[in-house]
Design an enzyme around this catalytic site. Structure first.
Site, PDB file in Angstrom:
ATOM      1  N   CYS A  38       0.627  -1.513  -0.052  1.00 59.77           N
ATOM      2  CA  CYS A  38       0.177   0.035   0.122  1.00 59.77           C
ATOM      3  C   CYS A  38       0.609   1.437   0.035  1.00 59.77           C
ATOM      4  CB  CYS A  38      -0.676  -0.126   0.461  1.00 59.77           C
ATOM      5  SG  CYS A  38      -2.732   1.274   0.584  1.00 59.77           S
ATOM      6  N   HIS A  42      -3.584  -5.520   1.294  1.00 59.78           N
ATOM      7  CA  HIS A  42      -3.578  -5.513   2.654  1.00 59.78           C
ATOM      8  C   HIS A  42      -4.759  -6.958   3.217  1.00 59.78           C
ATOM      9  CE1 HIS A  42      -6.150  -2.454   3.133  1.00 59.78           C
ATOM     10  NE2 HIS A  42      -6.661  -3.385   3.902  1.00 59.78           N
TER      11      HIS A  42
END
Lengths: 458, 250
Positions: free
Chosen positions: B93, B194
């Site tokens: 991310c 994630h």
């Protein structure tokens, strides 16, 4: 005149919808009437709130808002007729439904969702606002903390200048909202003996709001809440108007603390355990005080208070007890785990993880919870809910042997299995996410163990 | 056997349960008697040449990312040396964004990137949020699906020579349009996924472990298989979520 007649027709229609929702078994009617009313007339919320002679108070926070609002209601409810969204329906529709459901109230007392706070405050124009904490929670739904804080700041700026703002001084992001405002009352803990050795893994807001330097903590109480000071620029926790001192946590039974106010100090006995409930009690006490409660009323109300729905709620099942602790984000779950383990490490527990919108569709947060102390003491764990496997993985990688885990996705069957494993007279800790908690409550109600939530909410 | 892991800025970049990824790597190493030597790399800590077998960087909120970005961008040379020297890497991310050329926010302000991956990121109007399923092929014996969750405002555009980490089966991916997700440079991977990424994608965790050991061994060693029943079921459920409610590119 025409507007008033129209509003009353709309109100009648919406109330009818709530009754139908309950009669048909569709639900508690805690949001439907409000949804319907908002559809017919979006301004109705403001018009209904305007009728309250003493106005409204609004409570928002990531954690503890249901309990805090219920505590404030216990303090104020003997003297005032309250309209209160007790069942935790805390969006615009829930507040509207509560207003529709109660006529002739004096004061509105509403817990509101963090994201819904701006719209609700704009519409009902509260005379007091209590903002208690901001933790990372359902980032897929709420976005980042700074963004919520900015929206809260803009909302406060548009409040009636005579409105009170009650803020948790121990939360840097929340405390900062009071800068430059009038009529701010701040609460916090003042007992280094109750502090933790260090910040937990997933602490948020631990960098100075002004310069970005990590805060130094004189005392860290819960998550990033504490007596903070920036070593570089001096930004620090503001002085406390209302404080808790000499805190004693009495295992799973409750807690005791000295409530210090400008009117003097008194001992508060709480029937709820955990430091987080001391924070909830402080928030409720401070809000009740700006709404006119006396110190006697505050101490008595907090002393009478029993757990809010699903929040450290004990449900009797024959000769066994289920102890239900709602968990929904890392900070809250950490406190639930710590309170359980400190209160006598359990050897058996049920954990329930759903991934509906109200739980958060992103289940990654379970990896930010410090479940390790629980994994260490458990002999048996039942995991359940639509994402039971993810919970099992979390505990597997926390070191709990696979043979000690049972994966039972169906909530009712998991509850049965947990009770089967509980010895007679024993207590079964049950930690569900929001929609799992509602579903388990419904199961308990169907079995006649508890009253449906909309009845206990009445 | 030993794997030395350098975790960059864990105090700042840990928003989506990055420590879950670390727990999975550590346990799966321990179950095979591989020593897992975990080291934190914070502000100003230098990366010594040849010190790490695996580098990890996670994601943070905007504020934390802005605090970290200048320090990270100043590490371009040492990160380049580590990657060229054969270290494996995983960036998730925000960390993935910051290892590119730059990140430009809604106001037009730019955060510098470390330039390890050939991509750049520009914040879009709407966040791309939801479950994702990818197809990845990292080698002849390393292919499979990856199930995760994404939540990003940034649209990442890969440079003309950059290789994506995977192809989007369901969800948004880098930009919601290209069908690509993440970026790969040899043993270094960057991704938006994630959830955390590794618990329900154990084959990827093992690939990273094996590639990390390849730096010392020359070749990635085979790893003893583990019982991954719960992992497989969690993967299956998450894959189903990506199909039923993952983001849709417009």
């Amino acid at each position: 005149m025409r507007a008033a007649v129209l509003l009353s027709v709309e109100v009648t229609l919406a109330r009818l919808a709530g009754r139908i929702s309950r009669l048909t078994g569709a639900g508690g009617g805690t949001t439907l009437p409000g949804k319907l009313l908002a559809r017919i007339n979006p301004d109705a919320l403001g018009s209904l709130a305007e009728r309250l002679p003493l106005g409204s108070a609004v409570i928002s926070a990531t954690n503890g808002k249901t309990t805090t609002a219920a505590m404030a209601a216990e303090i104020l409810g003997r003297r005032l007729r309250l309209v209160h969204n007790r069942a935790g329906a805390n969006l615009v529709s829930g507040v509207a439904s509560a207003l529709l459901g109660r006529r002739n109230a004096d004061l509105g007392l509403f817990e509101v969702d963090e994201a819904a706070f701006p719209e609700i405050a704009r519409r009902i124009r509260p005379r007091a606002v209590c903002l208690a904490n901001l933790f990372r929670d359902q980032l897929d739904r709420y976005g980042e903390l700074e963004l919520i804080a900015e929206r809260w700041r803009a909302t406060l700026a548009a409040l009636d200048p005579a409105a009170y703002t009650v803020l948790n001084a121990d939360d840097p992001l929340v405390a900062n909202l009071g800068r430059g405002r009038q009529r701010v009352v701040r609460f916090g803990l003042d007992d280094p003996g109750a502090a933790r050795e260090r910040l937990p893994h997933a602490a948020d807001s631990k960098y100075c709001v002004d310069c970005g330097t990590p805060y130094a903590y004189e005392a860290a109480y819960m998550g990033h809440l504490g007596d903070f000071r920036c070593p570089a620029c001096g930004n620090a926790r503001p002085p406390l108007d209302i404080a808790a001192r000499s805190i004693s946590l009495l295992d799973l039974e409750g807690s005791r603390f000295e409530l210090t106010t400008p009117d003097g100090s008194r001992t508060v006995e709480l029937a709820l355990p955990g430091l987080y409930n001391v924070y909830n009690a402080l928030a409720a006490a401070t809000l009740a005080r700006v709404l006119g409660a006396t110190l006697d009323e505050i101490v008595a109300g907090l002393g009478r208070f029993r757990a809010a729905f699903g929040r450290f709620e004990r449900i009797q099942v024959g000769d066994r007890t289920v102890l239900m602790l709602l968990v929904k984000n890392p900070a809250g779950a950490n406190e639930a785990v710590r309170t359980l383990v400190d209160g006598g490490p359990p050897s058996l527990a049920i954990l329930a993880l759903n991934d509906e919108i109200a739980d958060g569709r992103d289940v990654s947060w379970i990896w930010d919870v410090d479940f390790e102390p629980l994994a260490e003491c458990l002999d048996e764990l039942v995991v359940t809910g639509s994402r039971a496997d993810e919970l099992a993985l979390r505990f597997k990688y926390a070191g709990l042997d696979e043979t000690r885990m049972e994966i039972v996705p169906d909530l009712g069957r998991a509850l049965d299995r947990g009770l089967e494993l509980t010895p007679p007279g024993g207590e079964l800790p049950l930690l569900p996410t929001y929609t799992a908690m509602l579903a388990l409550h419904r199961i308990a109600a169907d079995r006649g163990l508890v009253r449906p939530y909309w009845e206990s909410a009445a | 056997m030993k794997v030395v892991v350098g975790h960059l800025y864990p105090d700042y970049l840990n928003i989506y349960a990055d420590r879950g990824n670390m727990a999975v790597l550590a346990r799966r190493a321990a179950w095979r008697n591989i020593e897992f030597d975990y080291r934190v790399v914070g502000f100003g800590d230098s990366l010594r040449p040849g010190e790490h077998d695996l580098l990890y960087i996670g994601g943070g909120q905007d504020r934390e990312q802005a605090l970290v970005a200048p320090d990270l961008a100043g590490r371009r040379a040492e990160l380049e040396e580590a990657i060229e020297g054969g270290a494996a890497a995983l960036a998730v991310c925000g960390g993935y964004q910051l290892l590119g050329q730059f990140y430009r926010d809604r106001s037009g302000a730019e955060l510098p990137g470390a330039g390890i991956f050939d991509h750049y990121t520009v914040a879009g109007e709407r966040r791309m949020i939801g479950d994702v399923l990818l197809e990845c092929e990292l080698g002849p014996d390393a292919r499979g699906t990856i199930a995760g969750f994404e939540n990003h405002a940034g649209r990442t555009t890969l440079g003309s020579n950059a290789v994506p980490f995977g192809r989007v089966v369901a969800g948004f991916g880098n930009d919601g349009e290209s069908g690509f997700e993440g970026c790969r440079r040899g043993r270094a991977l960057g991704t938006y996924l994630h959830g955390p990424l590794l618990p329900r994608n154990p084959w990827l965790a093992d690939w990273l472990l094996s590639q990390s050991m390849a730096r010392r061994l020359g070749e990635p060693p085979p790893l003893a298989p583990l019982r991954d029943e719960i992992e497989s079921r969690a993967h299956e459920v998450a894959s189903g979520r990506a199909f039923s409610r993952g983001g849709r590119a417009n």
